[in-house]
Design an enzyme around this catalytic site. Sequence first.
Site, short mmCIF file in Angstrom:
data_model
loop_
_atom_site.label_atom_id
_atom_site.label_comp_id
_atom_site.label_asym_id
_atom_site.label_seq_id
_atom_site.Cartn_x
_atom_site.Cartn_y
_atom_site.Cartn_z
N HIS A 42 -30.04 -12.34 -49.15
CA HIS A 42 -29.89 -13.27 -50.61
C HIS A 42 -31.03 -13.78 -49.94
O HIS A 42 -31.73 -14.51 -48.84
CB HIS A 42 -29.61 -15.10 -50.44
CG HIS A 42 -30.61 -14.76 -52.31
ND1 HIS A 42 -29.83 -14.87 -52.98
CD2 HIS A 42 -31.13 -15.67 -52.10
CE1 HIS A 42 -30.41 -14.92 -54.34
NE2 HIS A 42 -31.81 -16.19 -53.36
N GLU A 51 -27.10 -17.71 -47.97
CA GLU A 51 -26.73 -16.52 -47.84
C GLU A 51 -27.33 -15.75 -46.92
O GLU A 51 -28.59 -15.40 -47.14
CB GLU A 51 -26.18 -15.84 -48.88
CG GLU A 51 -25.90 -16.62 -49.80
CD GLU A 51 -25.89 -17.18 -51.75
OE1 GLU A 51 -24.61 -16.95 -52.03
OE2 GLU A 51 -26.82 -16.15 -51.69
N HIS A 85 -32.73 -14.38 -58.58
CA HIS A 85 -32.35 -12.88 -59.66
C HIS A 85 -32.43 -13.12 -61.42
O HIS A 85 -33.00 -12.06 -61.62
CB HIS A 85 -30.48 -13.22 -59.55
CG HIS A 85 -29.71 -13.20 -58.04
ND1 HIS A 85 -30.43 -11.82 -57.32
CD2 HIS A 85 -29.94 -13.64 -56.53
CE1 HIS A 85 -30.13 -11.64 -56.33
NE2 HIS A 85 -29.26 -12.97 -55.93
N ASP A 112 -30.60 -9.33 -53.15
CA ASP A 112 -28.61 -9.11 -51.99
C ASP A 112 -29.14 -7.79 -51.58
O ASP A 112 -28.59 -6.70 -52.00
CB ASP A 112 -27.64 -9.72 -52.40
CG ASP A 112 -27.72 -11.23 -53.26
OD1 ASP A 112 -28.29 -12.07 -52.95
OD2 ASP A 112 -26.39 -11.40 -54.82
#
Length: 188
Positions: A172, A169, A105, A112
């Site tokens: 992600h 996740e 990020h 996401d």
Amino acid sequence: MERKGNLIKLTDLSSDFIIDLKYATPHNFTGVQVYQSADCWLDEHTAQILIKAKEIFEKDGYQVKIWDAYRPIRAQKRFWEIMPNDDFIARPPDMTKIKKFRPTHMNGMCVDVTLTDKEGNEIEMPSPFDTMDERASLNYSGHSETGRRNGEYLKQVMESVGFQAYECEWWHFYDVSTDPAPFSDYEI
């Protein structure tokens, strides 16, 4: 088109996304607003392949909702202070020691996302966003059949255009189809 280093505003390229940056609101795991702006910034290449994925999802009747994109180093430090857990929060980088970058990020090369129906209603996925336990993994055995199937579909399409899923996740995705840009700390 406005730029910040390798970053561009996604809406300068496409207005067909639902932008719901959770950290631009207090409605996130921190309980406070971390980002000053709800503008969605991404690495330009990452934005281009996300648009390719969006086009595939649209053909199948879905829209893409973005929960997080570029994250300044200062925000990463704040997250780490709140939850120092390497499975869900990347340790903030020591910029004096970094020799090689990776997609994160902090260079706008991660996103996401989830899917919605055509009206913007989120479809069932494996777990809510920022579920910070084993339920966040697509491999968790307790997911509903629908949630698992939708999560697998999201992963398949995202990986088909150049992203790689993160196993802890389901929401992600890393842009692994281009060389990583340096991390940055632009105010957003």
